[in-house]
Design an enzyme around this catalytic site. Sequence first.
Site, mmCIF file in Angstrom:
data_model
loop_
_atom_site.group_PDB
_atom_site.id
_atom_site.type_symbol
_atom_site.label_atom_id
_atom_site.label_comp_id
_atom_site.label_asym_id
_atom_site.label_seq_id
_atom_site.Cartn_x
_atom_site.Cartn_y
_atom_site.Cartn_z
ATOM 1 N N GLU A 284 78.228 101.306 108.463
ATOM 2 C CA GLU A 284 78.980 102.565 108.791
ATOM 3 C C GLU A 284 80.446 102.375 108.641
ATOM 4 O OE1 GLU A 284 78.026 105.007 112.058
ATOM 5 O OE2 GLU A 284 79.456 106.573 111.340
ATOM 6 N N GLN B 237 73.339 111.638 110.233
ATOM 7 C CA GLN B 237 73.141 110.625 111.195
ATOM 8 C C GLN B 237 72.873 111.342 112.415
ATOM 9 O OE1 GLN B 237 76.667 108.485 112.194
ATOM 10 N NE2 GLN B 237 75.738 106.754 112.334
ATOM 11 N N GLY B 238 71.640 111.042 113.109
ATOM 12 C CA GLY B 238 71.400 111.586 114.418
ATOM 13 C C GLY B 238 71.507 110.577 115.519
ATOM 14 N N TYR B 239 72.808 110.099 115.917
ATOM 15 C CA TYR B 239 72.859 109.308 116.856
ATOM 16 C C TYR B 239 73.404 109.783 118.095
ATOM 17 C CZ TYR B 239 72.672 104.752 114.052
ATOM 18 O OH TYR B 239 71.973 103.873 113.236
ATOM 19 N N SER B 240 74.797 110.406 118.069
ATOM 20 C CA SER B 240 75.404 110.914 119.176
ATOM 21 C C SER B 240 74.819 111.901 120.073
ATOM 22 C CB SER B 240 77.064 111.378 118.943
ATOM 23 O OG SER B 240 77.584 110.307 118.350
ATOM 24 N N SER C 118 77.522 115.278 111.708
ATOM 25 C CA SER C 118 78.220 115.430 110.078
ATOM 26 C C SER C 118 77.306 115.954 109.066
ATOM 27 C CB SER C 118 79.063 114.411 109.880
ATOM 28 O OG SER C 118 79.909 114.067 110.836
ATOM 29 N N SER D 194 84.796 104.698 118.408
ATOM 30 C CA SER D 194 86.195 104.780 118.632
ATOM 31 C C SER D 194 86.973 103.446 118.360
ATOM 32 C CB SER D 194 86.679 105.689 119.890
ATOM 33 O OG SER D 194 86.411 104.649 120.958
HETATM 34 C C1 LIG Z 1 84.612 113.259 112.567
HETATM 35 C C2 LIG Z 1 83.629 112.684 113.405
HETATM 36 C C3 LIG Z 1 82.205 112.642 112.794
HETATM 37 C C4 LIG Z 1 81.196 112.200 113.380
HETATM 38 N N1 LIG Z 1 79.819 112.011 112.900
HETATM 39 C C5 LIG Z 1 78.887 111.816 113.576
HETATM 40 C C6 LIG Z 1 77.674 111.906 112.956
HETATM 41 O O1 LIG Z 1 77.537 112.169 111.838
HETATM 42 N N2 LIG Z 1 76.484 111.498 113.700
HETATM 43 C C7 LIG Z 1 76.712 111.096 114.908
HETATM 44 O O2 LIG Z 1 75.885 110.752 115.648
HETATM 45 N N3 LIG Z 1 77.758 111.095 115.548
HETATM 46 C C8 LIG Z 1 78.973 111.440 114.786
HETATM 47 N N4 LIG Z 1 80.285 111.535 115.531
HETATM 48 C C9 LIG Z 1 80.335 111.137 116.796
HETATM 49 C C10 LIG Z 1 81.040 109.907 117.192
HETATM 50 O O3 LIG Z 1 80.180 108.895 116.790
HETATM 51 C C11 LIG Z 1 81.519 109.775 118.668
HETATM 52 O O4 LIG Z 1 82.441 111.010 118.804
HETATM 53 C C12 LIG Z 1 82.074 108.564 119.140
HETATM 54 O O5 LIG Z 1 81.134 107.338 119.172
HETATM 55 C C13 LIG Z 1 82.643 108.542 120.244
HETATM 56 O O6 LIG Z 1 81.668 109.031 121.422
HETATM 57 P P1 LIG Z 1 81.970 110.552 122.254
HETATM 58 O O7 LIG Z 1 82.505 111.456 121.398
HETATM 59 O O8 LIG Z 1 80.865 110.555 123.088
HETATM 60 O O9 LIG Z 1 83.343 110.007 123.291
HETATM 61 P P2 LIG Z 1 82.915 109.397 124.649
HETATM 62 O O10 LIG Z 1 81.944 107.983 124.342
HETATM 63 O O11 LIG Z 1 82.713 110.270 125.752
HETATM 64 O O12 LIG Z 1 84.374 108.624 124.947
HETATM 65 C C14 LIG Z 1 85.705 109.245 125.177
HETATM 66 C C15 LIG Z 1 86.827 108.494 125.095
HETATM 67 O O13 LIG Z 1 86.614 107.510 126.165
HETATM 68 C C16 LIG Z 1 86.789 106.305 125.433
HETATM 69 N N5 LIG Z 1 85.776 105.151 125.836
HETATM 70 C C17 LIG Z 1 84.723 105.477 126.296
HETATM 71 N N6 LIG Z 1 84.135 104.309 126.807
HETATM 72 C C18 LIG Z 1 84.709 103.217 126.460
HETATM 73 C C19 LIG Z 1 85.079 101.818 126.853
HETATM 74 N N7 LIG Z 1 84.001 101.489 127.322
HETATM 75 N N8 LIG Z 1 86.355 101.038 126.847
HETATM 76 C C20 LIG Z 1 87.437 102.019 126.509
HETATM 77 N N9 LIG Z 1 87.369 103.262 126.125
HETATM 78 C C21 LIG Z 1 86.176 104.113 126.005
HETATM 79 C C22 LIG Z 1 86.780 106.548 123.878
HETATM 80 O O14 LIG Z 1 87.334 105.574 123.014
HETATM 81 C C23 LIG Z 1 87.057 107.936 123.725
HETATM 82 O O15 LIG Z 1 88.644 107.828 123.542
HETATM 83 C C24 LIG Z 1 81.310 111.875 114.740
HETATM 84 C C25 LIG Z 1 82.477 111.910 115.397
HETATM 85 C C26 LIG Z 1 83.668 112.465 114.654
HETATM 86 C C27 LIG Z 1 84.840 112.406 115.317
#
Ligand SMILES: Cc1cc2nc3c(=O)[nH]c(=O)nc-3n(C[C@H](O)[C@H](O)[C@H](O)COP(=O)(O)OP(=O)(O)OC[C@H]3O[C@@H](n4cnc5c(N)ncnc54)[C@H](O)[C@@H]3O)c2cc1C
Length: 406
Positions: free
Chosen positions: A245, A127-130, A162, A377
């Site tokens: 998902e 999945q190429g989202y983040s 992932s 999250s």
């Molecule tokens: C094990 C694992 C597998 C993953 N696999 C994939 C994958 O296959 N493909 C893919 O595309 N992505 C993947 N991800 C990425 C995942 O979707 C992101 O980590 C997640 O969406 C959070 O984004 P970020 O890491 O940029 O954190 P950020 O968005 O920078 O957030 C950092 C912190 O701030 C908090 N936060 C942010 N905005 C708010 C808000 N508005 N209100 C309250 N709190 C907030 C968050 O809860 C978090 O604690 C994976 C992540 C993990 C941990």
Amino acid sequence: MDLAYGPKYRALQEEVRGFVRSHGHLSPRTGGGRKRPDKRALAWQHLLLQHGYFARNIPKEYGGFGLPLDVMELAIIADEFSSAGVSPGIMNQGISMLVPTLLEVGSKEQCAKWVGPTIRGEVIWCQGYSEPGSGSDLAAAKTHARVEDGHFIINGQKIWTSSAHFADMMFLLCRTETEKGKHGGLSYLLVPMSAPGIDVRPLVTMTGRAEFNETFLTDVRVPIDQIVMRRGDGWHVANVTLKYERLLLGDPNKLTYRLARVIELMKKTSLEGVPTIQIPEYRDRLLRIQGEVLASKFHGLRLLSEQAKGEESGVRRLIVKLNGTMIAYRLSSLAVDVLGAAGLPYEPKGEALEDDEATTWQIDNMYDIGLIIGGGSSNIQRNIIGERGLGLPREPTADIKLGPKE
Ligand SMILES: Cc1cc2nc3c(=O)[nH]c(=O)nc-3n(C[C@H](O)[C@H](O)[C@H](O)COP(=O)(O)OP(=O)(O)OC[C@H]3O[C@@H](n4cnc5c(N)ncnc54)[C@H](O)[C@@H]3O)c2cc1C
């Protein structure tokens, strides 16, 4: 009220129970979403597809079993497999997220091309989202694609991808319509990982293994028909995938299956000669978790009934992700504690060690923390449930200018 199954469902229950009794020993230990399915997992998958215990409601022409959706049947099959601690089949991003997305919004050609090989475990997706600047704020994705000679030319960077290090294909969210604003400018493309210009760099997690990656895309060419829906529909398609998902990450059947494994573990392990299942502290934790797993299971059944009636479950789906990932973490934490001294040493030595039960639980436990963040999250799930489900005031957005009043 009579809660017993009628004759039709009792017959199915007997049939599935018989299958699990006679074939259960062939099951792989896990759904295997974190590595390429091995021979054993592929053979098991084949068997489940043949008997209609997997992809039961996917049309035959796409490689499924072709039966109409019957929520009770699915519940009975899931129940028999999970309570016997037998794998319900491969669960990965392709099978659990992309396939239902294609069936919901993809074209017939896309379903015909991708659904069969994906559910058989032959084609692995990532999945190429983040991106480095867009995780929670997914619609801020900057990876972009321009159209040239019947192709999208993609440039940008994804992160936390992932399985990208062993995947065949990626479903990718990228910006194609620069003039259409944040949400309206996105498209959802299907990209072969073998395309020139894709550079996958593994990221090692605290498990000591690389489970996700940075993915760089430089002038990657993809034929223009490799788009799901139309240009600018990417935000809609991405949200369809997110819906599935959330169910994958908090899957109540997976919780029931893992609960059965913890109970087995607690019967096998002991402290000063007393089986851990009889020690009040551990037993108390187990019973609390068992209650939560049951609640999740019934919530899952409610969603299935809504699906069968064609009703939209809305934010109720988010509860599956929010609670399911927290319960999974508490379950694997209990397993690691129950293992006692055997749960302490940890030395990752590659894939082979996953056959060792203590290491499997340790890896699961570390990975479970990640799943509380991955797929949106817990904070984000709570925000959405609060705002859209409970009607609480919206949180201020970053666009609001704070400063002295004029
Ligand atoms: C094990 C694992 C597998 C993953 N696999 C994939 C994958 O296959 N493909 C893919 O595309 N992505 C993947 N991800 C990425 C995942 O979707 C992101 O980590 C997640 O969406 C959070 O984004 P970020 O890491 O940029 O954190 P950020 O968005 O920078 O957030 C950092 C912190 O701030 C908090 N936060 C942010 N905005 C708010 C808000 N508005 N209100 C309250 N709190 C907030 C968050 O809860 C978090 O604690 C994976 C992540 C993990 C941990």
